[in-house]
Each structure stands twice: as C-alpha cells, then as structure tokens.
Design a protein around this motif. Structure first.
Motif, PDB file in Angstrom:
ATOM      1  N   HIS A  24       0.861  -1.191   0.000  1.00 55.33           N
ATOM      2  CA  HIS A  24       0.000   0.000   0.000  1.00 55.33           C
ATOM      3  C   HIS A  24       0.892   1.234   0.000  1.00 55.33           C
ATOM      4  CE1 HIS A  24      -0.232  -0.460   4.727  1.00 55.33           C
ATOM      5  NE2 HIS A  24       0.961  -0.654   4.256  1.00 55.33           N
ATOM      6  N   SER A  61       0.732   3.515   2.253  1.00 55.15           N
ATOM      7  CA  SER A  61       0.842   4.020   3.628  1.00 55.15           C
ATOM      8  C   SER A  61       2.289   4.162   4.153  1.00 55.15           C
ATOM      9  CB  SER A  61       0.012   3.151   4.571  1.00 55.15           C
ATOM     10  OG  SER A  61      -1.349   3.184   4.170  1.00 55.15           O
ATOM     11  N   GLN A 108       3.462   7.617   4.430  1.00 50.39           N
ATOM     12  CA  GLN A 108       3.104   8.360   5.652  1.00 50.39           C
ATOM     13  C   GLN A 108       4.294   8.380   6.608  1.00 50.39           C
ATOM     14  OE1 GLN A 108      -0.340   7.414   7.990  1.00 50.39           O
ATOM     15  NE2 GLN A 108      -1.465   6.572   6.256  1.00 50.39           N
ATOM     16  N   ARG A 158       0.305  -6.608  -4.800  1.00 52.39           N
ATOM     17  CA  ARG A 158      -0.191  -7.717  -3.989  1.00 52.39           C
ATOM     18  C   ARG A 158      -0.336  -8.947  -4.880  1.00 52.39           C
ATOM     19  NH1 ARG A 158      -4.818  -4.727  -0.180  1.00 52.39           N
ATOM     20  NH2 ARG A 158      -3.492  -2.936   0.273  1.00 52.39           N
ATOM     21  N   GLN A 205      -2.288   3.234  -5.861  1.00 51.41           N
ATOM     22  CA  GLN A 205      -3.073   3.852  -4.788  1.00 51.41           C
ATOM     23  C   GLN A 205      -2.673   5.312  -4.666  1.00 51.41           C
ATOM     24  OE1 GLN A 205      -2.431   1.870  -1.021  1.00 51.41           O
ATOM     25  NE2 GLN A 205      -4.045   0.368  -1.425  1.00 51.41           N
ATOM     26  N   GLU A 265      -2.372   7.977  -1.364  1.00 53.43           N
ATOM     27  CA  GLU A 265      -2.448   8.135   0.081  1.00 53.43           C
ATOM     28  C   GLU A 265      -2.568   9.626   0.374  1.00 53.43           C
ATOM     29  OE1 GLU A 265      -1.930   5.260   1.613  1.00 53.43           O
ATOM     30  OE2 GLU A 265      -1.941   5.859   3.709  1.00 53.43           O
ATOM     31  N   PHE A 316      -8.328  -0.341  10.719  1.00 52.16           N
ATOM     32  CA  PHE A 316      -6.969  -0.426  10.174  1.00 52.16           C
ATOM     33  C   PHE A 316      -6.037  -0.284  11.368  1.00 52.16           C
ATOM     34  CE2 PHE A 316      -9.538   1.542   6.804  1.00 52.16           C
ATOM     35  CZ  PHE A 316      -9.317   0.647   5.755  1.00 52.16           C
ATOM     36  N   PHE A 340      -3.333   1.192  11.653  1.00 54.92           N
ATOM     37  CA  PHE A 340      -2.610   2.474  11.740  1.00 54.92           C
ATOM     38  C   PHE A 340      -3.518   3.672  11.894  1.00 54.92           C
ATOM     39  CE2 PHE A 340      -3.614   2.360   7.235  1.00 54.92           C
ATOM     40  CZ  PHE A 340      -3.404   1.015   6.915  1.00 54.92           C
ATOM     41  N   THR A 341      -4.843   3.456  11.995  1.00 53.07           N
ATOM     42  CA  THR A 341      -5.738   4.590  12.266  1.00 53.07           C
ATOM     43  C   THR A 341      -6.711   4.219  13.383  1.00 53.07           C
ATOM     44  OG1 THR A 341      -7.103   3.833  10.406  1.00 53.07           O
ATOM     45  CG2 THR A 341      -5.692   5.721  10.000  1.00 53.07           C
ATOM     46  N   GLY A 390     -10.408   3.717   2.317  1.00 48.85           N
ATOM     47  CA  GLY A 390     -10.256   3.550   3.750  1.00 48.85           C
ATOM     48  C   GLY A 390      -9.649   4.812   4.333  1.00 48.85           C
ATOM     49  N   CYS A 391     -10.020   5.121   5.588  1.00 49.32           N
ATOM     50  CA  CYS A 391      -9.498   6.347   6.178  1.00 49.32           C
ATOM     51  C   CYS A 391      -9.532   6.258   7.694  1.00 49.32           C
ATOM     52  CB  CYS A 391     -10.322   7.544   5.724  1.00 49.32           C
ATOM     53  SG  CYS A 391     -12.029   7.510   6.334  1.00 49.32           S
ATOM     54  N   GLY A 392      -9.013   7.266   8.356  1.00 48.97           N
ATOM     55  CA  GLY A 392      -9.088   7.315   9.808  1.00 48.97           C
ATOM     56  C   GLY A 392      -8.153   8.356  10.387  1.00 48.97           C
ATOM     57  N   ALA A 417      -5.634  10.305   7.782  1.00 44.57           N
ATOM     58  CA  ALA A 417      -5.056   9.717   6.578  1.00 44.57           C
ATOM     59  C   ALA A 417      -6.143   8.980   5.829  1.00 44.57           C
ATOM     60  CB  ALA A 417      -3.931   8.752   6.950  1.00 44.57           C
ATOM     61  N   PHE A 418      -5.963   8.864   4.531  1.00 41.53           N
ATOM     62  CA  PHE A 418      -6.823   7.965   3.773  1.00 41.53           C
ATOM     63  C   PHE A 418      -6.073   7.417   2.576  1.00 41.53           C
ATOM     64  CE2 PHE A 418      -7.897  11.205   0.612  1.00 41.53           C
ATOM     65  CZ  PHE A 418      -7.943  12.382   1.345  1.00 41.53           C
ATOM     66  N   GLY A 419      -6.582   6.299   2.062  1.00 40.71           N
ATOM     67  CA  GLY A 419      -5.936   5.672   0.920  1.00 40.71           C
ATOM     68  C   GLY A 419      -6.989   5.067   0.020  1.00 40.71           C
TER      69      GLY A 419
END
Ligand code: PHE
Length: 356
Positions: free
Chosen positions: A172, A174, A177, A198, A211, A213, A252, A254-255, A285-287, A308-310
């Motif tokens: 990803h 991320s 970040q 992947r 992606q 981010e 997630f 990380f969030t 996805g985010c958080g 953050a979001f991705g």
C-alpha cells in the motif's frame, strides 16, 4: 623588427575567420617553429646587455599576442554559438499538429486529476520507493510481525537486504506516511500517488496496481476535517455536486478511529452509475492517525493529531470513465489506449475542467 612582427600578427588574428584559422596563426607565431619562438632561440648569440633588453621585449610581445588570440577566440566562439542558436531556433508558439497519435493513459490522467484537486486544497505530492523495508510497510504502521493484518495483504517478499532487513514490494502507499513524518515536521499535508503490489489476479485484482495516500498532521486536526476533505474530493473528482458520501466504522491498525467511505450509486442490469440513487459503493479507507504511529515517527501524540486515507486509483478511474475490466489497464493495447486515453495537452485543472 619586433614592431612589424607585432603589427602583422595582430592583423592576422583579426582576419582569422574561424577557430581553425586562428589556431594556424598561433602555430605560425608561437608554435615550436613559430616566428617569435625563433627570435627567442636567437637570444643566445647576443651579448648580456642586449639579450636582457630584447628578451624583455619578446616576452611582452608574446603576452600581447596571447591576449589577442584569447580575445579573438572568445569572439569567434561567441559567434559560433549565436549562429547555432539562430539556426536551431524553435517557434514554440506554433500550433500542435492535430494528427498527434499519442494518448495519456487513464491512470496518468486520474493521478493528474487527483493531484489538481488536492493541490487546490494545499496538499503537496510526496513519494516513496516501490521496494520497501518490512519496517516501513508494516511495523511502523502498527502492524507487528505475526499480526493477522499482514495476511490480508498477500505480500510479495524479496530477498533480504544486505544488512539482513526484510524487504517487500509495498502492499500500500501508507509507508509514505511514515517516510514523510520521519523527515518533515508538522504541519504536514501530503498526497502520495504510486504503484503498489499484492499477489492476486482476477477480474478485479492485478498484482501491480496504484493507490493514492493522503496524510494531514497538525495541532487541532479532527474527524470533521477528515470528512470535509474526503467529501470535497469525491464531489470534485466525480463532478457531482450532490454526490452522497457515507462513513462506515472499520478497522486499520494504523488509524483510530477508522472508517470506510462509500459513495452513492445505482446498480441495474450489470451497469453501475455514480450519483444520488440510494445504493452504496465502497471507495476508500481512512481514519485518524493512530497515536502509536505518530510516536513511531517521533511526533508527540499529545500535541499533534492527524488523519489519513488511501484509495485505489484504477477503481475510481474505472468508475469515472466506465472502464469495465481492470486487467485491460496493463495490456498495452493501442486500440484500448486510443479509446480510453486522453489528449496530451488537455491538462486537468479545476479552473478549466478536470477532463474534457
Ligand atoms: N492502506 C490502506 C489499504 O491499503 C488504506 C488506508 C490508508 C486506510 C490510510 C486508512 C488510512 O487498504
């Protein structure tokens, strides 16, 4: 004698038309068999008094000639440059030939569109490597070794780095970040588009995909900022002012809290339409950045917060441009590119329009 030689030489230097001609003059005067060199050799036969006076005169002559040669050389070279600049002139105001065959790939176009929207909100673009250390891809993101979340990623593992560290193809964006938070101080506002990998292949998965981010870190950042930013992006990207956007609780590592973002859509007869139609489609996805992640990056979580979001770029490109099969993105089929590609000079911008 010296005076005539000087006058003749200076005249010849002036008359030289190009660097090669000038070099001939130099050799004829200062070369091994040149006229000045010859006079220098004759000094030996003179008596001491005379030799001193004449030697000094010849040295002065040599200096004057050398200076004149250098000056003329610079002049000739300058002239050569000017002539070349003149002959290679390019009129950049000429119109482009309309028959231009090239097309911008929908992925590049989509990245440009995303970048235009976030640039308008004050984000800058950040990058990281495709080959990541296990630490940046997982551990620093609060995904310790043996954590079940690692299995969700179908990771491509590479041979260990020379220092023994584990390397992966990033699963990803991320890890960017982490790289950003470890290298710059808040306030941070970045987006990081790029390739991700992947081990998966079917109608909706390819082993390489893209992606983007986003990361914001500041002293009073909250979930409201996250929501406002994402809603604004979705409506601008799909160019639908009343596009419904919904946040569903999720997880997630990380969030915290984490959410998944859905946008409004309609499904009928195998077709999918984006807009206010009552049905929902997940797009990212985010958080809020987990305090442990901030801590892993040397940022004090009692002072700073972030969000953050991705999201997958192919996915939103398919939705916006009606591209039905993910795999066709990477088949390098020119007919496909001609159909779905974009004209090179139509740069996405919020002022003129993202895509025309
Ligand atoms: N990295 C997550 C994924 O690939 C997406 C994500 C990014 C979620 C940032 C939350 C915050 O699924």
């Amino acid at each position: 004698m010296v005076d005539t030689l000087k006058a003749e030489t200076l005249q010849a230097i002036e008359a030289a038309a190009d660097p090669a001609g000038l070099e001939e003059v130099r050799v004829a005067v200062l070369g091994k068999k040149g006229r000045v060199t010859g006079l220098m050799k004759d000094l030996g036969g003179l008596d001491p008094e005379e030799r001193k006076a004449r030697g000094a005169a010849l040295n002065r002559l040599k200096e004057e000639i050398t200076a004149a040669l250098d000056a003329r050389k610079a002049e000739l070279q300058g002239g050569a440059l000017a002539a070349r600049l003149e002959s290679e002139r390019l009129d950049v105001t000429l119109p482009v030939r309309p028959a231009s065959e090239g097309r911008i790939h929908p992925i590049s176009q989509t990245i440009d569109e995303i970048t235009a929207i976030f640039a308008d909100m004050g984000f800058v673009v950040a990058e990281g490597p495709d080959i990541e250390s296990d630490f940046y891809n997982f551990t620093a993101l609060n995904i310790p070794p043996e954590h079940p979340a690692r299995q969700m990623h179908d990771t491509f593992y590479l041979p260990d780095a020379p220092d023994g560290g584990r390397r992966v193809l990033r699963t990803h964006t991320s890890p960017v970040q982490i790289r950003t938070m470890r290298s710059v101080k808040p306030p941070i506002r970045i987006i990081a588009p790029g390739r991700t990998y992947r081990s998966d292949y079917d109608m909706t998965h390819t082993p390489m995909f893209h992606q983007v981010e986003a990361l914001v870190v500041d002293e009073a950042t909250h979930m409201g900022h996250l929501k406002g930013c994402i809603i604004e992006f979705c409506r601008a990207f799909f160019d639908i002012d009343d596009l419904p956007v919904r946040f569903r609780p999720s997880f997630f590592p990380f969030t915290e809290p984490s959410a998944e973002v859905d946008i409004g859509c309609m499904r009928s007869g195998g077709e999918l339409k984006i807009g206010a139609y009552g049905d929902w489609l997940e797009i990212m996805g985010c958080g809020m950045v987990h305090p442990k992640v901030l801590d892993n990056c040397g940022i004090d979580p009692s002072r700073y917060q972030g969000f953050a979001f991705g999201m997958g770029i192919e996915r939103i490109a398919m939705l916006k441009y009606g591209i039905p099969d993910l795999r066709t993105f990477f088949e390098a089929d020119l007919r496909w590119l001609k159909h779905y590609g974009f004209v090179p000079l139509d740069q996405p911008s919020l002022a003129v329009g993202l895509s025309r």
